[in-house]
Motif scaffolding. Structure first.
Motif, PDB file in Angstrom:
ATOM      1  N   LEU A  24       0.814  -1.217   0.000  1.00 38.68           N
ATOM      2  CA  LEU A  24       0.000   0.000   0.000  1.00 38.68           C
ATOM      3  C   LEU A  24       0.851   1.271   0.000  1.00 38.68           C
ATOM      4  O   LEU A  24       0.317   2.374  -0.088  1.00 38.68           O
ATOM      5  N   ASP A  25       2.185   1.100   0.127  1.00 42.51           N
ATOM      6  CA  ASP A  25       3.123   2.226   0.148  1.00 42.51           C
ATOM      7  C   ASP A  25       2.804   3.204   1.276  1.00 42.51           C
ATOM      8  O   ASP A  25       2.750   4.426   1.073  1.00 42.51           O
ATOM      9  N   ILE A  26       2.584   2.644   2.464  1.00 39.95           N
ATOM     10  CA  ILE A  26       2.354   3.454   3.660  1.00 39.95           C
ATOM     11  C   ILE A  26       3.241   2.906   4.779  1.00 39.95           C
ATOM     12  O   ILE A  26       3.624   1.744   4.748  1.00 39.95           O
ATOM     13  N   PRO A  27       3.594   3.738   5.767  1.00 35.47           N
ATOM     14  CA  PRO A  27       4.458   3.252   6.845  1.00 35.47           C
ATOM     15  C   PRO A  27       3.742   2.289   7.785  1.00 35.47           C
ATOM     16  O   PRO A  27       2.550   2.446   8.063  1.00 35.47           O
ATOM     17  N   HIS A  28       4.491   1.297   8.251  1.00 33.92           N
ATOM     18  CA  HIS A  28       4.010   0.350   9.253  1.00 33.92           C
ATOM     19  C   HIS A  28       4.408   0.911  10.615  1.00 33.92           C
ATOM     20  O   HIS A  28       5.598   1.048  10.911  1.00 33.92           O
ATOM     21  N   ILE A  29       3.434   1.252  11.432  1.00 37.52           N
ATOM     22  CA  ILE A  29       3.699   1.847  12.743  1.00 37.52           C
ATOM     23  C   ILE A  29       3.312   0.848  13.821  1.00 37.52           C
ATOM     24  O   ILE A  29       2.125   0.570  14.027  1.00 37.52           O
ATOM     25  N   SER A  30       4.317   0.288  14.503  1.00 39.51           N
ATOM     26  CA  SER A  30       4.036  -0.677  15.572  1.00 39.51           C
ATOM     27  C   SER A  30       4.381  -0.066  16.923  1.00 39.51           C
ATOM     28  O   SER A  30       5.275   0.782  17.028  1.00 39.51           O
ATOM     29  N   THR A  31       3.677  -0.511  17.951  1.00 40.27           N
ATOM     30  CA  THR A  31       3.915   0.006  19.298  1.00 40.27           C
ATOM     31  C   THR A  31       5.354  -0.244  19.721  1.00 40.27           C
ATOM     32  O   THR A  31       6.014   0.634  20.280  1.00 40.27           O
ATOM     33  N   GLY A  32       5.855  -1.446  19.453  1.00 40.10           N
ATOM     34  CA  GLY A  32       7.232  -1.770  19.831  1.00 40.10           C
ATOM     35  C   GLY A  32       8.236  -0.839  19.191  1.00 40.10           C
ATOM     36  O   GLY A  32       9.165  -0.363  19.857  1.00 40.10           O
ATOM     37  N   ASP A  33       8.040  -0.565  17.892  1.00 46.16           N
ATOM     38  CA  ASP A  33       8.952   0.343  17.188  1.00 46.16           C
ATOM     39  C   ASP A  33       8.878   1.761  17.759  1.00 46.16           C
ATOM     40  O   ASP A  33       9.893   2.458  17.866  1.00 46.16           O
ATOM     41  N   LEU A  34       7.660   2.187  18.117  1.00 47.18           N
ATOM     42  CA  LEU A  34       7.486   3.523  18.697  1.00 47.18           C
ATOM     43  C   LEU A  34       8.270   3.646  19.994  1.00 47.18           C
ATOM     44  O   LEU A  34       8.981   4.629  20.211  1.00 47.18           O
ATOM     45  N   PHE A  35       8.125   2.641  20.860  1.00 48.56           N
ATOM     46  CA  PHE A  35       8.838   2.669  22.138  1.00 48.56           C
ATOM     47  C   PHE A  35      10.352   2.679  21.918  1.00 48.56           C
ATOM     48  O   PHE A  35      11.070   3.485  22.515  1.00 48.56           O
ATOM     49  N   ARG A  36      10.832   1.764  21.068  1.00 43.02           N
ATOM     50  CA  ARG A  36      12.275   1.667  20.839  1.00 43.02           C
ATOM     51  C   ARG A  36      12.837   2.965  20.272  1.00 43.02           C
ATOM     52  O   ARG A  36      13.897   3.440  20.692  1.00 43.02           O
ATOM     53  N   ALA A  37      12.137   3.547  19.287  1.00 44.53           N
ATOM     54  CA  ALA A  37      12.623   4.773  18.650  1.00 44.53           C
ATOM     55  C   ALA A  37      12.666   5.932  19.642  1.00 44.53           C
ATOM     56  O   ALA A  37      13.662   6.667  19.713  1.00 44.53           O
TER      57      ALA A  37
END
Length: 215
Positions: A24-37
């Motif tokens: 779909l050419d959209i970003p995948h936003i996961s909770t784990g990635d948010l916390f880590r970043a």
């Protein structure tokens, strides 16, 4: 498209999220990635989250919501995003609605990956991890090693993580049914829910998801 991905543990959300986001050419936003970043970047929200996590406490909804809001406002999300692991409860779903409304946006769909409970237990409890390299993952049914208990790649010992025991999996399912599953009814009332079976090969599930979303 702006999509929320839901489903029980073991439904393959992370795998499907990556494929769907790419298609779909959209970003995948996961909770784990948010916390880590946020933690690695030392943001204000990251420092707050780390303090709760270090104390063994759950990160409050307002911190998670703040991270998600910041991420959804990034340039690569202007044409949409796929949320994975958020919202996790009805309170977060209501907060997400408020954030989107304030930005003049709305969700396009909530994709519900449906998997029978016994299959979830089978998928997770059957996983075996290599002690030498945790990237080497096998499954007693779906990807069995040539020699039981031995990694095909490096010869390391294969073991079952405590988090993957049947008892732990069933507890995680209870939490899912109690906390997260109610958001499906919440979004169903908004006519947003699209339910597909997550049984089958990865590419087959992705194809079903893409077809359902196009409708």
């Amino acid at each position: 498209m702006r999509i929320v991905l839901v489903g029980p543990p073991g439904a393959g959300k992370g795998t499907q999220a990556a494929f769907l986001a790419k298609n779909l050419d959209i970003p995948h936003i996961s909770t784990g990635d948010l916390f880590r970043a946020n933690i690695s970047q030392g943001t204000e929200l990251g420092l707050k989250a780390k303090a709760f996590m270090d104390a063994g406490d759950l990160v409050p909804d307002e911190v998670t919501i703040g991270m998600a809001k910041d991420r959804m406002e990034q340039p690569d999300a202007v044409n949409g995003f796929l949320l994975d692991g958020f919202p996790r409860n009805v309170a977060q779903a209501e907060a997400l609605d408020a954030v989107l409304k304030a930005e003049g946006m709305e969700l396009d769909a909530v994709l519900d990956l449906e998997v029978p409970e016994d299959e979830v237990v089978k998928r997770i409890a059957g996983r075996r991890i290599c002690r030498k390299d945790s990237a080497h993952v096998f499954h007693v049914t779906y990807n069995a090693p040539k020699t039981e208990g031995v990694c095909d790649v490096c010869g390391g010992e294969l073991y079952q993580r405590d988090d993957d025991s049947e008892e732990t999996v069933r507890r995680r399912l209870e939490v899912y049914h109690t906390q997260t599953e109610p958001i499906i009814d919440y979004y169903r009332a908004q006519n947003l829910v699209v339910t597909i079976s997550a049984l089958g090969k990865v590419d087959e599930v992705t194809a079903k998801a893409m077809a359902a979303l196009k409708k």
